[in-house]
Design a protein around this motif. Structure first.
Motif, PDB file in Angstrom:
ATOM      1  N   GLY A   1      -4.305  -8.762   2.251  1.00 57.19           N
ATOM      2  CA  GLY A   1      -4.507  -9.284   3.829  1.00 57.19           C
ATOM      3  C   GLY A   1      -5.841  -9.796   3.680  1.00 57.19           C
ATOM      4  O   GLY A   1      -6.295 -11.000   4.377  1.00 57.19           O
TER       5      GLY A   1
ATOM      6  N   ASP B   1       3.052 -12.374   2.704  1.00 56.95           N
ATOM      7  CA  ASP B   1       2.091 -11.070   2.245  1.00 56.95           C
ATOM      8  C   ASP B   1       2.745  -9.717   2.580  1.00 56.95           C
ATOM      9  O   ASP B   1       3.250  -9.556   3.520  1.00 56.95           O
ATOM     10  CB  ASP B   1       0.803 -11.068   2.923  1.00 56.95           C
ATOM     11  CG  ASP B   1      -0.066  -9.872   3.167  1.00 56.95           C
ATOM     12  OD1 ASP B   1       0.454  -8.688   2.715  1.00 56.95           O
ATOM     13  OD2 ASP B   1      -1.065  -9.766   3.796  1.00 56.95           O
TER      14      ASP B   1
ATOM     15  N   ARG C   1     -10.917   1.580   5.579  1.00 53.96           N
ATOM     16  CA  ARG C   1     -10.580   0.479   6.120  1.00 53.96           C
ATOM     17  C   ARG C   1     -10.633   0.349   7.649  1.00 53.96           C
ATOM     18  O   ARG C   1     -10.088   1.578   8.175  1.00 53.96           O
ATOM     19  CB  ARG C   1      -9.149  -0.084   5.753  1.00 53.96           C
ATOM     20  CG  ARG C   1      -8.529  -1.301   6.445  1.00 53.96           C
ATOM     21  CD  ARG C   1      -7.523  -2.056   6.062  1.00 53.96           C
ATOM     22  NE  ARG C   1      -6.235  -0.874   5.780  1.00 53.96           N
ATOM     23  CZ  ARG C   1      -5.343  -1.220   5.176  1.00 53.96           C
ATOM     24  NH1 ARG C   1      -5.181  -2.522   4.634  1.00 53.96           N
ATOM     25  NH2 ARG C   1      -4.423  -0.302   4.691  1.00 53.96           N
TER      26      ARG C   1
ATOM     27  N   ARG D   1      -5.907   2.242  10.458  1.00 55.18           N
ATOM     28  CA  ARG D   1      -4.370   2.118  10.728  1.00 55.18           C
ATOM     29  C   ARG D   1      -3.550   3.265  10.697  1.00 55.18           C
ATOM     30  O   ARG D   1      -3.872   4.481   9.995  1.00 55.18           O
ATOM     31  CB  ARG D   1      -3.994   1.194   9.900  1.00 55.18           C
ATOM     32  CG  ARG D   1      -3.774  -0.268  10.071  1.00 55.18           C
ATOM     33  CD  ARG D   1      -3.386  -1.019   8.779  1.00 55.18           C
ATOM     34  NE  ARG D   1      -2.445  -0.790   7.982  1.00 55.18           N
ATOM     35  CZ  ARG D   1      -1.900  -1.515   7.052  1.00 55.18           C
ATOM     36  NH1 ARG D   1      -2.533  -2.725   6.854  1.00 55.18           N
ATOM     37  NH2 ARG D   1      -1.238  -1.065   6.157  1.00 55.18           N
TER      38      ARG D   1
END
Ligand code: AP5
Ligand code: MG
Length: 216
Positions: free
Chosen positions: A14, A84, A127, A160
């Motif tokens: 990404g 992706d 992340r 996430r």
């Protein structure tokens, strides 16, 4: 250019795709992003997909193939695109071949970003993603200027759902068994190049650019 960016979860697909898409004017097609967007908008597809995503499992091949097929048929994907996170299984790769053949098209390059397991865990646990524009950051490796706020659009950052340790472990196992075989699938066609993803963001980007020049 019709590019596929491969690599394990957290490899940097990404992050690199954000830049490649801008510099080469490519249409970005990320199945993970499409599922998350559909979930954010309360669409049935997104709600169904999130049940798999949260557990770190793959969404059903037929559902995934269908959304990619629809996306590839849109005008902006006619000339150049960057895939992706799709395909992720041999069944998906075969379906993609069929779709492209019907469109008189084919993949021109497959870039496989390699990263070791310890780095993957470190990258995914740290992340953070913007709720509004999906820009990706890392608490240590790519921090925002203001804590918790996106540099690009001022949106709020979140972690996430599938970046919890248990889900990450599951994703890695599934990558090994289901997605890894695709490396040979594309290598046999001579269009695959490996890029060392253990380097800095910029060094990885430069290597991807060289690999693309080498193939196309
Ligand atoms: P998806 O969203 O595709 O997730 P993934 O493949 O697991 O990959 P990630 O997005 O987690 O990692 P990335 O490689 O993009 O790394 P990033 O650049 O963010 O899919 C999510 C889920 O959707 C799947 O598990 C599945 O359930 C479902 N799904 C999606 N596609 C599907 C399909 N085809 N079939 C079935 N189900 C599907 O980087 C990670 C972190 O590392 C960031 O914080 C970043 O800042 C940092 N970082 C990146 N590069 C570097 C570097 N060089 N140095 C230091 N830090 C770095
Ligand atoms: Mg990603």
């Amino acid at each position: 250019m019709k590019i596929l960016l491969m690599g394990p979860p957290g490899a940097g697909k990404g992050s690199q795709s954000e830049r490649l898409v801008k510099d080469f004017d490519l249409t970005s097609i990320s199945t993970g992003e499409m599922f998350r967007e559909a979930y954010k908008n309360g669409e049935p597809l997104g709600i169904e997909a999130m049940k798999y995503i949260e557990r770190g499992e793959l969404v059903d091949d037929d559902i995934t193939n269908e959304i990619v097929c629809k996306r590839l048929l849109r005008k902006d994907a006619e000339r150049c695109f960057l895939l992706d996170g799709y395909p992720r299984t041999v069944k998906q790769a075969e379906a993609l071949d069929d779709m492209l053949e019907k469109m008189n098209s084919r993949l021109t390059a497959v870039i496989n970003i390699t990263v070791d397991k310890v780095a993957i865990l470190e990258r995914m646990i740290g992340r953070r993603v913007c709720k509004r524009c999906s820009a990706t950051y890392h608490l240590s490796f790519k921090p925002t200027k203001v804590d918790g706020i996106c540099d690009k659009c001022g949106g709020e950052l979140y972690q996430r759902e599938d970046d919890q340790l248990e889900s990450v472990r599951n994703r890695l196992n599934i990558y090994e068994t289901k997605t890894n075989p695709l490396i040979n699938y594309y290598d046999n066609r001579g269009i695959l190049r490996n890029v060392d993803g253990m380097q800095s963001f910029n060094a990885v980007y430069e290597d991807i650019k060289h690999a693309l020049e080498d193939i196309t």
